[in-house]
Design a protein around this motif. Sequence first.
Motif, PDB file in Angstrom:
ATOM      1  N   ARG A  27       0.805  -1.221   0.000  1.00  0.00           N
ATOM      2  CA  ARG A  27       0.000   0.000   0.000  1.00  0.00           C
ATOM      3  C   ARG A  27       0.840   1.273   0.000  1.00  0.00           C
ATOM      4  O   ARG A  27       1.893   1.327   0.625  1.00  0.00           O
ATOM      5  CB  ARG A  27      -0.912   0.031   1.238  1.00  0.00           C
ATOM      6  CG  ARG A  27      -1.988  -1.005   1.221  1.00  0.00           C
ATOM      7  CD  ARG A  27      -2.775  -1.005   2.522  1.00  0.00           C
ATOM      8  NE  ARG A  27      -3.400   0.280   2.823  1.00  0.00           N
ATOM      9  CZ  ARG A  27      -4.607   0.639   2.417  1.00  0.00           C
ATOM     10  NH1 ARG A  27      -5.338  -0.182   1.693  1.00  0.00           N
ATOM     11  NH2 ARG A  27      -5.098   1.822   2.748  1.00  0.00           N
ATOM     12  N   ARG A  28       0.314   2.272  -0.684  1.00  0.00           N
ATOM     13  CA  ARG A  28       0.839   3.638  -0.638  1.00  0.00           C
ATOM     14  C   ARG A  28      -0.360   4.506  -0.273  1.00  0.00           C
ATOM     15  O   ARG A  28      -1.128   4.878  -1.142  1.00  0.00           O
ATOM     16  CB  ARG A  28       1.410   4.037  -1.989  1.00  0.00           C
ATOM     17  CG  ARG A  28       2.565   3.164  -2.431  1.00  0.00           C
ATOM     18  CD  ARG A  28       3.114   3.615  -3.735  1.00  0.00           C
ATOM     19  NE  ARG A  28       3.754   4.923  -3.510  1.00  0.00           N
ATOM     20  CZ  ARG A  28       4.185   5.704  -4.479  1.00  0.00           C
ATOM     21  NH1 ARG A  28       4.048   5.355  -5.724  1.00  0.00           N
ATOM     22  NH2 ARG A  28       4.757   6.860  -4.194  1.00  0.00           N
ATOM     23  N   ASP A  33       0.188   2.757   5.183  1.00  0.00           N
ATOM     24  CA  ASP A  33       1.261   2.930   4.206  1.00  0.00           C
ATOM     25  C   ASP A  33       2.366   1.896   4.414  1.00  0.00           C
ATOM     26  O   ASP A  33       2.751   1.593   5.544  1.00  0.00           O
ATOM     27  CB  ASP A  33       1.851   4.340   4.307  1.00  0.00           C
ATOM     28  CG  ASP A  33       2.819   4.633   3.176  1.00  0.00           C
ATOM     29  OD1 ASP A  33       2.422   4.461   2.010  1.00  0.00           O
ATOM     30  OD2 ASP A  33       3.966   5.011   3.459  1.00  0.00           O
ATOM     31  N   SER A  34       2.854   1.334   3.298  1.00  0.00           N
ATOM     32  CA  SER A  34       3.952   0.355   3.281  1.00  0.00           C
ATOM     33  C   SER A  34       3.586  -0.987   3.908  1.00  0.00           C
ATOM     34  O   SER A  34       4.469  -1.760   4.270  1.00  0.00           O
ATOM     35  CB  SER A  34       5.208   0.919   3.947  1.00  0.00           C
ATOM     36  OG  SER A  34       5.663   2.048   3.224  1.00  0.00           O
ATOM     37  N   THR A  35       2.296  -1.269   4.049  1.00  0.00           N
ATOM     38  CA  THR A  35       1.863  -2.592   4.502  1.00  0.00           C
ATOM     39  C   THR A  35       1.280  -3.342   3.310  1.00  0.00           C
ATOM     40  O   THR A  35       0.893  -2.747   2.303  1.00  0.00           O
ATOM     41  CB  THR A  35       0.799  -2.494   5.620  1.00  0.00           C
ATOM     42  OG1 THR A  35      -0.359  -1.817   5.121  1.00  0.00           O
ATOM     43  CG2 THR A  35       1.353  -1.775   6.847  1.00  0.00           C
ATOM     44  N   PHE A  36       1.210  -4.659   3.444  1.00  0.00           N
ATOM     45  CA  PHE A  36       0.701  -5.496   2.360  1.00  0.00           C
ATOM     46  C   PHE A  36      -0.782  -5.774   2.572  1.00  0.00           C
ATOM     47  O   PHE A  36      -1.223  -6.073   3.683  1.00  0.00           O
ATOM     48  CB  PHE A  36       1.479  -6.804   2.290  1.00  0.00           C
ATOM     49  CG  PHE A  36       2.863  -6.623   1.749  1.00  0.00           C
ATOM     50  CD1 PHE A  36       3.112  -6.757   0.388  1.00  0.00           C
ATOM     51  CD2 PHE A  36       3.912  -6.293   2.593  1.00  0.00           C
ATOM     52  CE1 PHE A  36       4.386  -6.562  -0.118  1.00  0.00           C
ATOM     53  CE2 PHE A  36       5.195  -6.108   2.096  1.00  0.00           C
ATOM     54  CZ  PHE A  36       5.428  -6.248   0.739  1.00  0.00           C
ATOM     55  N   ALA A  37      -1.540  -5.672   1.465  1.00  0.00           N
ATOM     56  CA  ALA A  37      -2.986  -5.864   1.522  1.00  0.00           C
ATOM     57  C   ALA A  37      -3.484  -6.471   0.218  1.00  0.00           C
ATOM     58  O   ALA A  37      -2.836  -6.357  -0.825  1.00  0.00           O
ATOM     59  CB  ALA A  37      -3.680  -4.527   1.767  1.00  0.00           C
ATOM     60  N   PRO A 103      -1.809  -9.559 -13.186  1.00  0.00           N
ATOM     61  CA  PRO A 103      -2.261  -8.321 -12.555  1.00  0.00           C
ATOM     62  C   PRO A 103      -1.378  -7.139 -12.939  1.00  0.00           C
ATOM     63  O   PRO A 103      -0.157  -7.251 -12.981  1.00  0.00           O
ATOM     64  CB  PRO A 103      -2.150  -8.601 -11.054  1.00  0.00           C
ATOM     65  CG  PRO A 103      -1.716 -10.005 -10.904  1.00  0.00           C
ATOM     66  CD  PRO A 103      -1.361 -10.548 -12.235  1.00  0.00           C
ATOM     67  N   GLN A 104      -2.016  -6.017 -13.229  1.00  0.00           N
ATOM     68  CA  GLN A 104      -1.313  -4.786 -13.572  1.00  0.00           C
ATOM     69  C   GLN A 104      -1.410  -3.809 -12.400  1.00  0.00           C
ATOM     70  O   GLN A 104      -2.371  -3.854 -11.645  1.00  0.00           O
ATOM     71  CB  GLN A 104      -1.951  -4.141 -14.798  1.00  0.00           C
ATOM     72  CG  GLN A 104      -2.016  -5.033 -16.020  1.00  0.00           C
ATOM     73  CD  GLN A 104      -2.949  -4.421 -17.051  1.00  0.00           C
ATOM     74  OE1 GLN A 104      -2.752  -3.283 -17.463  1.00  0.00           O
ATOM     75  NE2 GLN A 104      -3.964  -5.162 -17.449  1.00  0.00           N
ATOM     76  N   THR A 105      -0.436  -2.950 -12.277  1.00  0.00           N
ATOM     77  CA  THR A 105      -0.479  -1.904 -11.248  1.00  0.00           C
ATOM     78  C   THR A 105      -1.093  -0.670 -11.887  1.00  0.00           C
ATOM     79  O   THR A 105      -0.389   0.177 -12.433  1.00  0.00           O
ATOM     80  CB  THR A 105       0.937  -1.618 -10.705  1.00  0.00           C
ATOM     81  OG1 THR A 105       1.512  -2.848 -10.273  1.00  0.00           O
ATOM     82  CG2 THR A 105       0.894  -0.642  -9.537  1.00  0.00           C
ATOM     83  N   ASN A 109      -0.085   5.233  -7.568  1.00  0.00           N
ATOM     84  CA  ASN A 109      -0.070   6.157  -6.438  1.00  0.00           C
ATOM     85  C   ASN A 109      -0.677   5.528  -5.183  1.00  0.00           C
ATOM     86  O   ASN A 109      -0.545   6.067  -4.090  1.00  0.00           O
ATOM     87  CB  ASN A 109      -0.817   7.451  -6.780  1.00  0.00           C
ATOM     88  CG  ASN A 109      -2.270   7.187  -7.150  1.00  0.00           C
ATOM     89  OD1 ASN A 109      -2.584   6.195  -7.820  1.00  0.00           O
ATOM     90  ND2 ASN A 109      -3.153   8.066  -6.746  1.00  0.00           N
ATOM     91  N   LYS A 110      -1.316   4.356  -5.334  1.00  0.00           N
ATOM     92  CA  LYS A 110      -1.944   3.667  -4.202  1.00  0.00           C
ATOM     93  C   LYS A 110      -1.301   2.320  -3.884  1.00  0.00           C
ATOM     94  O   LYS A 110      -1.531   1.771  -2.815  1.00  0.00           O
ATOM     95  CB  LYS A 110      -3.434   3.438  -4.476  1.00  0.00           C
ATOM     96  CG  LYS A 110      -4.232   4.723  -4.592  1.00  0.00           C
ATOM     97  CD  LYS A 110      -5.690   4.418  -4.843  1.00  0.00           C
ATOM     98  CE  LYS A 110      -6.508   5.687  -5.000  1.00  0.00           C
ATOM     99  NZ  LYS A 110      -7.916   5.382  -5.281  1.00  0.00           N
ATOM    100  N   CYS A 111      -0.528   1.764  -4.836  1.00  0.00           N
ATOM    101  CA  CYS A 111       0.063   0.435  -4.647  1.00  0.00           C
ATOM    102  C   CYS A 111       1.374   0.346  -5.409  1.00  0.00           C
ATOM    103  O   CYS A 111       1.459   0.782  -6.560  1.00  0.00           O
ATOM    104  CB  CYS A 111      -0.918  -0.631  -5.144  1.00  0.00           C
ATOM    105  SG  CYS A 111      -0.287  -2.306  -5.013  1.00  0.00           S
ATOM    106  N   ASP A 112       2.396  -0.245  -4.769  1.00  0.00           N
ATOM    107  CA  ASP A 112       3.703  -0.402  -5.396  1.00  0.00           C
ATOM    108  C   ASP A 112       3.765  -1.561  -6.378  1.00  0.00           C
ATOM    109  O   ASP A 112       4.758  -1.715  -7.089  1.00  0.00           O
ATOM    110  CB  ASP A 112       4.792  -0.604  -4.328  1.00  0.00           C
ATOM    111  CG  ASP A 112       5.191   0.695  -3.667  1.00  0.00           C
ATOM    112  OD1 ASP A 112       4.961   1.776  -4.264  1.00  0.00           O
ATOM    113  OD2 ASP A 112       5.728   0.657  -2.547  1.00  0.00           O
TER     114      ASP A 112
END
Length: 146
Positions: A27-28, A33-37, A103-105, A109-112
């Motif tokens: 997450r961004r 922030d900086s956690t996995f979800a 999966p595409q990013t 701005n919301k996910c790395d």
Amino acid sequence: MEGSEAVPRVGVVVFVIKENTVLLGKRRSSIGDSTFAAPGGHLEFGESWEECAARELKEETGLDIDNIEFLTVTNNILLEEAKPSHYVTIFMRTIMADPCQIPQTLEPNKCDGWDWYHWNDLPKPLFRPLETLVLSGFNPFPAPEI
């Protein structure tokens, strides 16, 4: 907390299952922030949980899905965040319509970025609602048929 910020919000999270892995991203955000979800977002007015899950997943990853189903719900009060919040989080499960999709990013701005993780070997740190679920012993995978 004051005004409209003091009300709980509803989040819908989607476990995309591929073989024995789940899709997670880093997450961004001002919250977690900086956690996995897992992919997900806010339930919109008049939207079903299934519609929200499919919409959020498509917006964030570009993936098309099949067989979406409700799993569980958690109540998360996140007071230690820079922006304290209260979320009722609805967890759904699905599979990709085409298992060859990647999966595409789509919201950098919301996910790395997105990757597949084994449930028993998840990255750290986890976003609080997901961490709560994992620590409860919950497993998003269907029970094996006997």
